[in-house]
Design a protein around this motif. Structure first.
Motif, PDB file in Angstrom:
ATOM      1  N   VAL A 103       0.865  -1.166   0.000  1.00 18.53           N
ATOM      2  CA  VAL A 103       0.000   0.000   0.000  1.00 18.53           C
ATOM      3  C   VAL A 103       0.908   1.225   0.000  1.00 18.53           C
ATOM      4  CG1 VAL A 103      -1.705   1.266   1.370  1.00 18.53           C
ATOM      5  CG2 VAL A 103      -1.847  -1.194   1.183  1.00 18.53           C
ATOM      6  N   SER A 104       0.486   2.282  -0.660  1.00 16.89           N
ATOM      7  CA  SER A 104       1.352   3.443  -0.848  1.00 16.89           C
ATOM      8  C   SER A 104       1.874   4.024   0.471  1.00 16.89           C
ATOM      9  CB  SER A 104       0.616   4.520  -1.636  1.00 16.89           C
ATOM     10  OG  SER A 104      -0.534   4.930  -0.926  1.00 16.89           O
ATOM     11  N   GLN A 105       1.112   3.949   1.552  1.00 18.24           N
ATOM     12  CA  GLN A 105       1.588   4.500   2.808  1.00 18.24           C
ATOM     13  C   GLN A 105       2.678   3.635   3.441  1.00 18.24           C
ATOM     14  OE1 GLN A 105      -1.669   3.727   2.311  1.00 18.24           O
ATOM     15  NE2 GLN A 105      -2.929   5.511   2.718  1.00 18.24           N
ATOM     16  N   ALA A 106       2.698   2.351   3.154  1.00 17.45           N
ATOM     17  CA  ALA A 106       3.623   1.440   3.810  1.00 17.45           C
ATOM     18  C   ALA A 106       4.987   1.403   3.127  1.00 17.45           C
ATOM     19  CB  ALA A 106       3.042   0.032   3.846  1.00 17.45           C
ATOM     20  N   TYR A 107       5.019   1.527   1.823  1.00 12.73           N
ATOM     21  CA  TYR A 107       6.284   1.381   1.114  1.00 12.73           C
ATOM     22  C   TYR A 107       7.137   2.627   1.309  1.00 12.73           C
ATOM     23  CZ  TYR A 107       9.703   0.494  -2.464  1.00 12.73           C
ATOM     24  OH  TYR A 107      10.873   0.293  -3.114  1.00 12.73           O
ATOM     25  N   ASP A 108       8.396   2.423   1.662  1.00 12.73           N
ATOM     26  CA  ASP A 108       9.325   3.527   1.877  1.00 12.73           C
ATOM     27  C   ASP A 108      10.684   3.117   1.327  1.00 12.73           C
ATOM     28  OD1 ASP A 108      10.700   5.730   2.708  1.00 12.73           O
ATOM     29  OD2 ASP A 108      10.301   5.472   4.841  1.00 12.73           O
ATOM     30  N   ARG A 117       7.129   0.669   6.334  1.00 14.25           N
ATOM     31  CA  ARG A 117       6.647   1.611   7.338  1.00 14.25           C
ATOM     32  C   ARG A 117       5.394   1.047   7.998  1.00 14.25           C
ATOM     33  NH1 ARG A 117       7.591   6.788   8.827  1.00 14.25           N
ATOM     34  NH2 ARG A 117       9.229   7.108   7.312  1.00 14.25           N
ATOM     35  N   LYS A 118       5.311   1.175   9.297  1.00 17.85           N
ATOM     36  CA  LYS A 118       4.145   0.690  10.036  1.00 17.85           C
ATOM     37  C   LYS A 118       2.962   1.598   9.729  1.00 17.85           C
ATOM     38  CE  LYS A 118       2.741  -0.582  14.675  1.00 17.85           C
ATOM     39  NZ  LYS A 118       3.127  -0.592  16.073  1.00 17.85           N
ATOM     40  N   VAL A 119       1.874   1.014   9.258  1.00 18.22           N
ATOM     41  CA  VAL A 119       0.675   1.781   8.926  1.00 18.22           C
ATOM     42  C   VAL A 119      -0.488   1.277   9.770  1.00 18.22           C
ATOM     43  CG1 VAL A 119       1.360   2.324   6.561  1.00 18.22           C
ATOM     44  CG2 VAL A 119       0.110   0.246   7.006  1.00 18.22           C
TER      45      VAL A 119
END
Length: 149
Positions: A103-108, A117-119
């Motif tokens: 998911v776009s928020q998790a990938y870093d 990244r913890k979402v």
């Protein structure tokens, strides 16, 4: 005041004494922006001074500091912020622990290998860049799909 009275008095006295909670050992991981060995030494010195800290590890490559001991995360974070460096609690977890690691928020890109990244759990797979109306528009069930193409 016989033996029983004395025992009652002592038991009342002992029960009124507040029992102190025993703190548990905690591990607090922080992401701290460090550029050189001097920065790492400064961070380690400050974090070692936190009350209750037993062990402090600093990883310059991952930009990570780990404090283990009888510490509170808020106090460790405050001490790290006193170094005037960019500090946050360690935001990464192994990608196997996240339901949707892409998911776009998790990938870093800056995350360590095999970490994302913890979402929060509210971020689901439906929050992607593909809109449902586009998939319906070119679907086989859509009779006007040929005219669109």
């Amino acid at each position: 005041m016989g033996v029983e009275g004395t025992l009652d008095y002592i038991s009342d006295l002992l029960s009124s004494v507040k029992k102190k909670k025993k703190k548990q050992t905690q591990t607090v991981a922080l992401k701290i922006r460090m550029d050189c060995e001097g920065c790492a030494r400064k961070v380690k010195k400050v974090l070692s001074g936190v009350k209750g800290a037993k062990k402090v590890e600093v990883d310059l490559k991952q930009q990570k500091a780990t404090v283990t001991g009888y510490v509170e995360p808020k106090k460790v974070l405050a001490a790290a912020q006193s170094t005037k460096k960019k500090v946050e609690l360690w935001p990464y977890v192994p990608y196997t622990l996240v339901a949707n690691p892409y998911v776009s928020q998790a990938y870093d890109k800056k995350a360590p290998p095999n970490h994302v990244r913890k979402v929060p759990d509210t971020a689901t797979i439906t929050e992607t860049t593909v809109d449902d109306s586009y998939t319906i528009m070119f679907s086989d069930e859509n009779p006007n799909a040929c005219s669109i193409m």
